[in-house]
Enzyme design. Structure first.
Site, PDB file in Angstrom:
ATOM      1  N   HIS A   1      28.448 139.302  18.973  1.00  0.00           N
ATOM      2  CA  HIS A   1      28.615 139.511  20.418  1.00  0.00           C
ATOM      3  C   HIS A   1      27.473 138.905  21.240  1.00  0.00           C
ATOM      4  O   HIS A   1      27.601 138.707  22.436  1.00  0.00           O
ATOM      5  CB  HIS A   1      28.864 140.995  20.755  1.00  0.00           C
ATOM      6  CG  HIS A   1      27.654 141.865  20.718  1.00  0.00           C
ATOM      7  ND1 HIS A   1      27.177 142.438  19.578  1.00  0.00           N
ATOM      8  CD2 HIS A   1      26.826 142.280  21.706  1.00  0.00           C
ATOM      9  CE1 HIS A   1      26.114 143.160  19.857  1.00  0.00           C
ATOM     10  NE2 HIS A   1      25.870 143.084  21.154  1.00  0.00           N
TER      11      HIS A   1
ATOM     12  N   LYS B   1      27.116 136.628  25.359  1.00  0.00           N
ATOM     13  CA  LYS B   1      26.261 136.975  26.510  1.00  0.00           C
ATOM     14  C   LYS B   1      26.087 135.737  27.401  1.00  0.00           C
ATOM     15  O   LYS B   1      25.886 134.629  26.902  1.00  0.00           O
ATOM     16  CB  LYS B   1      24.906 137.505  26.029  1.00  0.00           C
ATOM     17  CG  LYS B   1      25.047 138.870  25.313  1.00  0.00           C
ATOM     18  CD  LYS B   1      23.710 139.500  25.021  1.00  0.00           C
ATOM     19  CE  LYS B   1      23.834 140.725  24.116  1.00  0.00           C
ATOM     20  NZ  LYS B   1      24.124 141.974  24.788  1.00  0.00           N
TER      21      LYS B   1
ATOM     22  N   HIS C   1      22.445 138.258  15.140  1.00  0.00           N
ATOM     23  CA  HIS C   1      22.135 137.980  16.546  1.00  0.00           C
ATOM     24  C   HIS C   1      20.914 137.057  16.717  1.00  0.00           C
ATOM     25  O   HIS C   1      20.971 136.068  17.444  1.00  0.00           O
ATOM     26  CB  HIS C   1      21.874 139.278  17.303  1.00  0.00           C
ATOM     27  CG  HIS C   1      22.976 140.289  17.177  1.00  0.00           C
ATOM     28  ND1 HIS C   1      24.300 139.943  17.128  1.00  0.00           N
ATOM     29  CD2 HIS C   1      22.952 141.642  17.088  1.00  0.00           C
ATOM     30  CE1 HIS C   1      25.041 141.042  17.015  1.00  0.00           C
ATOM     31  NE2 HIS C   1      24.249 142.076  16.986  1.00  0.00           N
TER      32      HIS C   1
HETATM   33  C1  BG6 Z   1      24.707 145.645  17.077  1.00  0.00           C
HETATM   34  C2  BG6 Z   1      23.833 146.416  16.123  1.00  0.00           C
HETATM   35  O1  BG6 Z   1      25.228 144.508  16.451  1.00  0.00           O
HETATM   36  O2  BG6 Z   1      23.945 145.257  18.215  1.00  0.00           O
HETATM   37  C3  BG6 Z   1      23.236 147.629  16.809  1.00  0.00           C
HETATM   38  O3  BG6 Z   1      24.602 146.833  15.001  1.00  0.00           O
HETATM   39  C4  BG6 Z   1      22.529 147.235  18.085  1.00  0.00           C
HETATM   40  O4  BG6 Z   1      22.328 148.313  15.934  1.00  0.00           O
HETATM   41  C5  BG6 Z   1      23.431 146.345  18.968  1.00  0.00           C
HETATM   42  O5  BG6 Z   1      22.183 148.419  18.785  1.00  0.00           O
HETATM   43  C6  BG6 Z   1      22.628 145.781  20.134  1.00  0.00           C
HETATM   44  O6  BG6 Z   1      23.500 145.120  21.021  1.00  0.00           O
HETATM   45  P1  BG6 Z   1      23.126 144.948  22.563  1.00  0.00           P
HETATM   46  O7  BG6 Z   1      24.192 144.079  23.112  1.00  0.00           O
HETATM   47  O8  BG6 Z   1      23.114 146.327  23.144  1.00  0.00           O
HETATM   48  O9  BG6 Z   1      21.759 144.325  22.594  1.00  0.00           O
END
Ligand code: BG6
Length: 486
Positions: free
Chosen positions: A176, A180, A238
């Site tokens: 995801h 962004k 990520h």
């Molecule tokens: C997820 C993780 O992929 O991303 C989580 O499994 C984490 O542990 C989250 O909290 C963070 O996403 P964002 O978009 O809130 O930074």
């Protein structure tokens, strides 16, 4: 013309679906972007009437949509598409029932989009049952949520099983962070501005820092997290995805294949971390009790009474190196952790000092930095130096931050990453999804660190909640005569 799509969400009553997927789908309706979506069928393990599911969905939307986004008229349109069916992952007859439900409204040219938001260990079985139960239509796609495995071998196994049913061009692996806005903006900033093009290399860049800091703890996900840790949960996906976009060569075009080819090359150039350098290159931390945003909070071990949690890191900092012509000699410092001082994600490109400076004794003789903030705000700032105004005889410097983002931007254009990614999956655009070889390359490198940790029995250092991790994370850069940008 865009083809019509029937969406089936596995794990439709789960946390991701409730907090992210259904709100994102609702928002697409609200913004009139969901026309190609004919039906949204959520699946869950329990028996439930569709009407009960719809009523729960409405309550959850009111809770999880941004303030003011719920709209009764949009709900009418949205709920008319929303259905529910019970599916236990290994229960063949349930898939036949799904096939029958999908066939009820079958029409030529409709794509069936299966979104798997369940335990990844079930992905293989779900795909096979979809095929054997006759639920695949004329055309189909599958979206796979992370984590794709816990190491390279398990990731390969899942990919292999999915590939027996879905072609690679129909497989959409979600990260995801790629959805962004600022991550996509990176492509525009890097390749749209000739100004940055010559600077984006080891002649001018001193180091790159990528920070993804969270202020929350592991919340209700302790049992998953205790087995996983920050390296697998955040860095493998990520942070490495962001790193590969920062470091990639200009792609031949903005098409998915060209962008993914270039990201892949970066991942292949990452130098493995080994037992000989792992103690100097990485830091593992675990939060103790402390205070975050003025609130007293407990430590991970008190919260997560799960097997092996004493060996789980909730924080990682590391120094990565990319063995390529462009990046040789430029360290990429990555860090991520839970229960840190505040929530923010940021990329910092720190440029080199000048070889000779006219302002050598000026205390403000700082380096230029490009600071790209992913969240909570989406901003890009260039840190420069100007003359301090005034009549003083001596020319003195003053830091000035140039905002490269449009501050008057219409905030109604803000969206959640899942809206972007669902929209792309509906339209069949794979650009912001990970290709199989990318995920596997990212695991190969991450495995090198996990193996090295095992070899040297790498300790997990405690840090107080509400700080920026263990002091060794500061030392990681101090050893190189650098510091984290904060
Ligand atoms: C997820 C993780 O992929 O991303 C989580 O499994 C984490 O542990 C989250 O909290 C963070 O996403 P964002 O978009 O809130 O930074």
């Amino acid at each position: 013309m865009t083809k019509m799509v029937d969406l089936v969400i596995f794990g439709g009553t789960g946390d991701l679906s409730t907090r992210k997927l259904l709100p994102a789908l609702f928002q697409l309706h609200r913004h009139e972007l969901a026309a190609p979506l004919r039906r949204i069928i959520c699946t869950g393990r329990g028996e439930m009437e569709a009407a009960t599911f719809q009523s729960d969905a409405r309550t959850n939307l009111e809770k999880f949509l941004p303030t003011g986004a719920f709209d009764a008229a949009v709900w009418e349109q949205f709920s008319a598409k929303l259905d529910y069916i019970q599916i236990e992952a290994d229960h063949g007859a349930h898939y036949e029932a799904l096939a029958a439900l999908l066939d009820q409204q079958s029409a030529e040219g409709v794509t069936r989009l299966f979104y798997l938001a369940t335990l990844p260990s079930l992905y293989g079985a779900i795909c096979q049952h979809l095929r054997d139960g006759g639920a695949l239509g004329e055309q189909q796609r599958v979206v796979l949520e992370k984590p794709l495995g816990k190491d390279l071998d398990s990731c390969r196994e899942i990919n292999e099983q999915v590939a027996q049913v879905f072609a690679e061009e129909d497989t959409f692996r979600i990260d995801h962070y790629l959805g962004k806005e600022t991550v996509q903006n990176l492509l525009a900033v890097r390749f749209g501005n000739p100004l940055f093009h010559p600077l984006w290399q080891n002649t001018y860049v001193d180091n790159v820092q990528i920070t993804v800091a969270e202020d929350i703890g592991v919340e209700g996900r302790g049992s998953y997290y205790a087995k996983t840790g920050a390296l697998r949960d955040m860095v493998q996906n990520h942070l490495l995805q962001v790193l590969s976009i920062v470091a990639m060569e200009p792609p031949a075009s903005l098409e998915a294949t060209d962008i993914r080819d270039e990201k892949m090359k970066v991942l292949r150039c990452l130098e493995p971390i080994t037992e000989t350098n792992v103690k100097h290159r990485t830091v593992r931390g675990r939060y103790d009790a402390g205070a975050v945003n003025g609130q007293a909070v407990s430590g991970f071990l008190e919260e997560a009474e799960y097997k092996d949690s004493a060996h789980t890191e909730t924080f990682v900092a590391l120094k990565a190196t990319i063995n390529s012509w462009r990046w040789a000699g430029v360290p990429f410092y990555l860090r991520t952790g839970k229960r840190l001082k505040k929530r923010y994600s940021e990329i910092v490109i720190e440029f080199k000092k000048q070889a000779f400076s006219l302002f050598a004794n000026d205390p403000l003789e700082l380096t230029n930095k490009l600071v790209i903030r992913l969240q909570p705000e989406e901003t890009i700032m260039l840190h420069t130096l100007n003359k301090r105004p005034g009549l003083t005889k001596k020319l003195r410097l003053q830091p000035v931050e140039l905002h490269l983002t449009n501050e008057s931007r219409d905030t109604s254009e803000n969206y959640d990453a899942y809206e972007r990614l669902l929209l792309d999956a509906i339209h069949g655009d794979q650009t912001l999804f990970m290709r199989r070889d990318e995920v596997e390359a990212a695991w190969r490198w991450t495995d090198s660190i996990i193996d090295a940790w095992d070899q040297v029995d790498m300790k997990v250092e405690a840090y107080n909640s509400g700080t920026m991790g263990p002091s060794s994370a500061t030392a990681l850069l101090v050893r190189d005569d650098r510091s984290w940008y904060e």
